[in-house]
Design an enzyme around this catalytic site. Structure first.
Site, PDB file in Angstrom:
ATOM      1  N   LYS A 163       0.860  -1.185   0.000  1.00  0.00           N
ATOM      2  CA  LYS A 163       0.000   0.000   0.000  1.00  0.00           C
ATOM      3  C   LYS A 163       0.901   1.243   0.000  1.00  0.00           C
ATOM      4  O   LYS A 163       1.462   1.626   1.013  1.00  0.00           O
ATOM      5  CB  LYS A 163      -0.923   0.051   1.221  1.00  0.00           C
ATOM      6  CG  LYS A 163      -2.036   1.058   0.966  1.00  0.00           C
ATOM      7  CD  LYS A 163      -2.514   1.787   2.195  1.00  0.00           C
ATOM      8  CE  LYS A 163      -2.024   3.164   2.475  1.00  0.00           C
ATOM      9  NZ  LYS A 163      -1.907   4.164   1.467  1.00  0.00           N
TER      10      LYS A 163
ATOM     11  N   GLU B  31       9.588   1.650  10.785  1.00  0.00           N
ATOM     12  CA  GLU B  31      10.672   2.619  10.537  1.00  0.00           C
ATOM     13  C   GLU B  31      10.022   3.983  10.601  1.00  0.00           C
ATOM     14  O   GLU B  31       9.272   4.364   9.700  1.00  0.00           O
ATOM     15  CB  GLU B  31      11.277   2.409   9.146  1.00  0.00           C
ATOM     16  CG  GLU B  31      11.848   1.037   8.910  1.00  0.00           C
ATOM     17  CD  GLU B  31      13.234   0.870   9.474  1.00  0.00           C
ATOM     18  OE1 GLU B  31      13.811   1.852   9.986  1.00  0.00           O
ATOM     19  OE2 GLU B  31      13.743  -0.262   9.420  1.00  0.00           O
TER      20      GLU B  31
ATOM     21  N   CYS C  61      13.712  10.801   6.589  1.00  0.00           N
ATOM     22  CA  CYS C  61      13.625  10.444   8.005  1.00  0.00           C
ATOM     23  C   CYS C  61      14.968  10.599   8.691  1.00  0.00           C
ATOM     24  O   CYS C  61      15.032  10.790   9.892  1.00  0.00           O
ATOM     25  CB  CYS C  61      13.127   9.011   8.114  1.00  0.00           C
ATOM     26  SG  CYS C  61      14.043   7.892   7.067  1.00  0.00           S
TER      27      CYS C  61
ATOM     28  N   GLU D 153       9.820  16.550  14.679  1.00  0.00           N
ATOM     29  CA  GLU D 153      10.263  16.341  13.304  1.00  0.00           C
ATOM     30  C   GLU D 153       9.530  17.292  12.356  1.00  0.00           C
ATOM     31  O   GLU D 153       8.308  17.283  12.278  1.00  0.00           O
ATOM     32  CB  GLU D 153       9.989  14.890  12.891  1.00  0.00           C
ATOM     33  CG  GLU D 153      10.591  14.563  11.548  1.00  0.00           C
ATOM     34  CD  GLU D 153      10.262  13.153  11.089  1.00  0.00           C
ATOM     35  OE1 GLU D 153       9.100  12.737  11.209  1.00  0.00           O
ATOM     36  OE2 GLU D 153      11.177  12.479  10.611  1.00  0.00           O
TER      37      GLU D 153
HETATM   38  P1  NAD Z   1       2.255   8.690   7.226  1.00  0.00           P
HETATM   39  O1  NAD Z   1       2.478   7.966   8.480  1.00  0.00           O
HETATM   40  O2  NAD Z   1       1.249   9.752   7.186  1.00  0.00           O
HETATM   41  O3  NAD Z   1       1.863   7.702   6.046  1.00  0.00           O
HETATM   42  C1  NAD Z   1       2.650   6.586   5.719  1.00  0.00           C
HETATM   43  C2  NAD Z   1       1.759   5.525   5.118  1.00  0.00           C
HETATM   44  O4  NAD Z   1       0.861   5.060   6.116  1.00  0.00           O
HETATM   45  C3  NAD Z   1       0.904   5.990   3.950  1.00  0.00           C
HETATM   46  O5  NAD Z   1       0.870   4.968   2.980  1.00  0.00           O
HETATM   47  C4  NAD Z   1      -0.464   6.159   4.598  1.00  0.00           C
HETATM   48  O6  NAD Z   1      -1.543   6.026   3.703  1.00  0.00           O
HETATM   49  C5  NAD Z   1      -0.466   5.027   5.599  1.00  0.00           C
HETATM   50  N1  NAD Z   1      -1.403   5.202   6.701  1.00  0.00           N
HETATM   51  C6  NAD Z   1      -1.881   6.357   7.228  1.00  0.00           C
HETATM   52  N2  NAD Z   1      -2.729   6.093   8.248  1.00  0.00           N
HETATM   53  C7  NAD Z   1      -2.790   4.743   8.368  1.00  0.00           C
HETATM   54  C8  NAD Z   1      -3.491   3.854   9.239  1.00  0.00           C
HETATM   55  N3  NAD Z   1      -4.280   4.311  10.191  1.00  0.00           N
HETATM   56  N4  NAD Z   1      -3.304   2.531   9.089  1.00  0.00           N
HETATM   57  C9  NAD Z   1      -2.474   2.044   8.136  1.00  0.00           C
HETATM   58  N5  NAD Z   1      -1.803   2.837   7.269  1.00  0.00           N
HETATM   59  C10 NAD Z   1      -1.951   4.165   7.386  1.00  0.00           C
HETATM   60  O7  NAD Z   1       3.694   9.235   6.815  1.00  0.00           O
HETATM   61  P2  NAD Z   1       4.054  10.164   5.584  1.00  0.00           P
HETATM   62  O8  NAD Z   1       3.573  11.526   5.945  1.00  0.00           O
HETATM   63  O9  NAD Z   1       3.637   9.564   4.298  1.00  0.00           O
HETATM   64  O10 NAD Z   1       5.655  10.090   5.598  1.00  0.00           O
HETATM   65  C11 NAD Z   1       6.430  10.931   6.349  1.00  0.00           C
HETATM   66  C12 NAD Z   1       6.892  10.259   7.625  1.00  0.00           C
HETATM   67  O11 NAD Z   1       7.574   9.057   7.341  1.00  0.00           O
HETATM   68  C13 NAD Z   1       7.881  11.096   8.383  1.00  0.00           C
HETATM   69  O12 NAD Z   1       7.505  11.172   9.743  1.00  0.00           O
HETATM   70  C14 NAD Z   1       9.203  10.367   8.250  1.00  0.00           C
HETATM   71  O13 NAD Z   1      10.085  10.532   9.298  1.00  0.00           O
HETATM   72  C15 NAD Z   1       8.778   8.964   8.082  1.00  0.00           C
HETATM   73  N6  NAD Z   1       9.780   8.213   7.312  1.00  0.00           N
HETATM   74  C16 NAD Z   1      10.555   7.308   7.973  1.00  0.00           C
HETATM   75  C17 NAD Z   1      11.531   6.592   7.294  1.00  0.00           C
HETATM   76  C18 NAD Z   1      12.394   5.574   8.008  1.00  0.00           C
HETATM   77  O14 NAD Z   1      13.064   4.785   7.369  1.00  0.00           O
HETATM   78  N7  NAD Z   1      12.406   5.559   9.315  1.00  0.00           N
HETATM   79  C19 NAD Z   1      11.681   6.779   5.926  1.00  0.00           C
HETATM   80  C20 NAD Z   1      10.891   7.701   5.290  1.00  0.00           C
HETATM   81  C21 NAD Z   1       9.919   8.410   5.992  1.00  0.00           C
END
Ligand code: NAD
Length: 492
Positions: A175, A250, A284, A385
């Site tokens: 997804k 992550e 991240c 962040e």
């Molecule tokens: P997000 O958490 O909003 O979304 C990530 C994914 O989760 C999307 O596909 C979203 O549709 C899905 N999602 C949202 N709500 C959900 C739920 N209730 N149940 C299941 N899935 C759900 O994050 P984002 O805004 O897309 O990405 C940015 C964040 O990701 C930042 O906080 C960043 O630090 C983190 N990030 C971490 C890494 C790492 O390796 N640690 C890498 C890249 C980004």
């Protein structure tokens, strides 16, 4: 307008309601692709297809070497299509084509590496302390694995999950983020072309609240691998544990980037810039807290500002651009909000601090590279962040103080420091609480090297050989070679 379909059970499908949503190009702020708006039914169909493919049909009968061969073929197809996929990712998330092309050319390595590992998953024979007993272990796949990814590096973060999952013999439902679904749907065509059987890899596009939560709670899902925000990670973790699904998370970071007075200064300046302004700070692992030893603070900051000032903002598809737009309007608002918070907290804005005013940036979601000095580590701008091109600078006097400030955060994904003192390298790299510590470099990632977070930055590690264990479970098999069964009323 480009239109896409989802891949479920080997068929290209619209959502069951026929609804779609638009994906936007952050440089021009306009829609460019229509994505199926998957729903709970679609997510369930995908999991059931993956479950069927895991339990029957050709996939479970393939040898481990056959699986490895398919993964390597997929790697070749990605390499052949790297430019096309990179262009789609840049169009969708606004990150530089230079960066996305680097990623796409590198991603095949995940499929080669874990493809090579597929037929090296061995069990052991235990020299068990029981007479007339033969005991061995098998490492078996878990079943249906789900990969939920964010918008910043869709196919790279998928590779961290998909390559080991398939190598281990699982099936998969992906997804992607609702903001950047197109590249995962294009990638699915390559999975099909590589020859994976129907249902082994499925993609459901849509939103977290319905598709994401259905995947997180479905009884046939054995494992969830998630990259995204801390808030979503917490929700997924809480839901998944109710049905004892395995989870790797992550999450975010607020990574310290420390410059000691004995550092090779010009290299450190480059490192600091790459840590926070590459990918417009939307990584991240961004080195968003710059800790500078007080005796070089002013002179070092001057150099960082001078270099950051030269960063060329513009069209991310141009190879000359150095800083592109941010990916989404909510992200733009969030970053501008944090800039206001930093000012209100008393931090001093030395560079940027808003949207660029030139007319060519009017339509795109741009934020200027921004540097705040005079930050204290207890300010929100130092603790939360931002996920944008905003650097907070904090002075320190001693190594102990630098370590104390570095670790004074709920996060622990990454850290970097610059020094030429070998004894200090060993001391500080051991004292820092972070999953990855870079010394005299920053933002170096490899399929061979574990990546993941301490503290609130996550659970588990991706990449590296050991990460295949995230997708396996161990079974112990005991065979009696005795002629008769002894006393049945006691433990053997
Ligand atoms: P997000 O958490 O909003 O979304 C990530 C994914 O989760 C999307 O596909 C979203 O549709 C899905 N999602 C949202 N709500 C959900 C739920 N209730 N149940 C299941 N899935 C759900 O994050 P984002 O805004 O897309 O990405 C940015 C964040 O990701 C930042 O906080 C960043 O630090 C983190 N990030 C971490 C890494 C790492 O390796 N640690 C890498 C890249 C980004």
């Amino acid at each position: 307008m480009q239109t896409y379909k989802m891949l479920i059970d080997g068929k290209w499908e619209d959502s069951t309601t026929g609804e779609t949503f638009a994906s936007h190009n952050p440089f021009i702020g306009k829609p460019w692709a229509l994505i199926p708006k998957g729903n709970r039914d679609d997510a369930e169909r995908a999991v059931e297809a993956a479950h069927r493919a895991f339990t029957s049909g050709p996939w479970p009968r393939l040898t481990a070497s056959d699986r490895g061969h398919l993964l390597r073929k997929l790697g070749d197809l990605i390499a052949e299509n790297a430019e096309r996929l990179a262009t789609i990712e840049t169009t969708d998330n606004g990150k530089l084509i230079n960066e996305m092309l680097f990623q796409l050319k590198y991603i095949p390595q995940w499929y080669y590496y874990f493809g090579g590992l597929a037929d090296k998953i061995e069990g052991t024979v235990i020299p068990i302390d029981k007479p007339e007993t033969f005991n061995f272990t098998r490492n078996e796949p878990l079943g249906v694995c789900v990969g939920i990814t964010p918008w910043n590096s869709p196919l790279l973060l998928l590779a961290y999950k998909l390559a080991p999952a398939l190598a281990a013999g699982n099936t998969f439902v992906a997804k992607p983020s609702e903001f950047t679904s197109a590249s995962t749907l294009e990638f699915a065509k390559l999975v099909e072309r590589a020859g994976f059987p129907a249902g082994v890899f499925n993609v459901v596009t849509g939103f977290g609240a319905d598709v994401g939560e259905t995947l997180t709670t479905h009884r046939h899902v054995a494992k969830i691998a998630f990259t995204g925000s801390e808030a979503t990670g917490r929700k997924i973790g809480e839901l998944a544990v109710r049905s004892f699904k395995k989870v790797t998370l992550e999450l975010g970071g607020k990574s310290p980037h420390i410059v000691f007075a004995d550092a090779e200064i010009n290299n450190a300046v480059n490192g600091v810039i790459s840590g926070i302004f590459a990918a417009t700070g939307q990584t991240c692992i961004a080195g968003s807290r710059l800790l500078v030893e007080r005796k070089i603070h002013d002179q070092f900051l001057e150099k960082v500002i001078a270099l950051a000032r030269t960063a060329r903002m513009g069209d991310p598809l141009s190879t000359a651009t150095q800083v592109g737009p941010v990916t989404t309007p909510p992200q733009l608002e969030k970053i501008l909000g944090y800039i206001d918070i930093a000012r209100a907290e008393g931090a001093e804005c030395l560079l940027g601090g808003g949207r660029p005013s030139a007319p060519e940036f009017a339509d795109g979601w741009f934020v200027e590279p921004t540097i705040f000095a005079g930050v204290r580590n207890d300010m929100r701008i130092a603790q939360e962040e931002v996920f944008g091109p905003v650097l907070s600078v904090i002075p320190f006097d001693t190594e102990e103080e630098a370590i104390q400030i570095a670790n004074d955060t709920v996060y622990g994904l990454a850290a970097g420091f610059w020094t030429q003192d070998m004894r200090r390298i060993l001391r500080v790299s051991s004292a820092i609480q972070a999953g990855t510590v870079w010394v005299n470099t920053y933002r170096t990632i490899s399929y061979m090297s574990p990546l993941g977070g301490y503290k609130h930055s996550g659970i588990g590690r991706e990449n590296g050989m050991a990460s295949i264990q995230n997708y396996l479970q161990t079974k112990s098999v005991m065979i009696s070679t005795a002629d008769s069964v002894a006393n049945p009323f006691i433990m053997r």
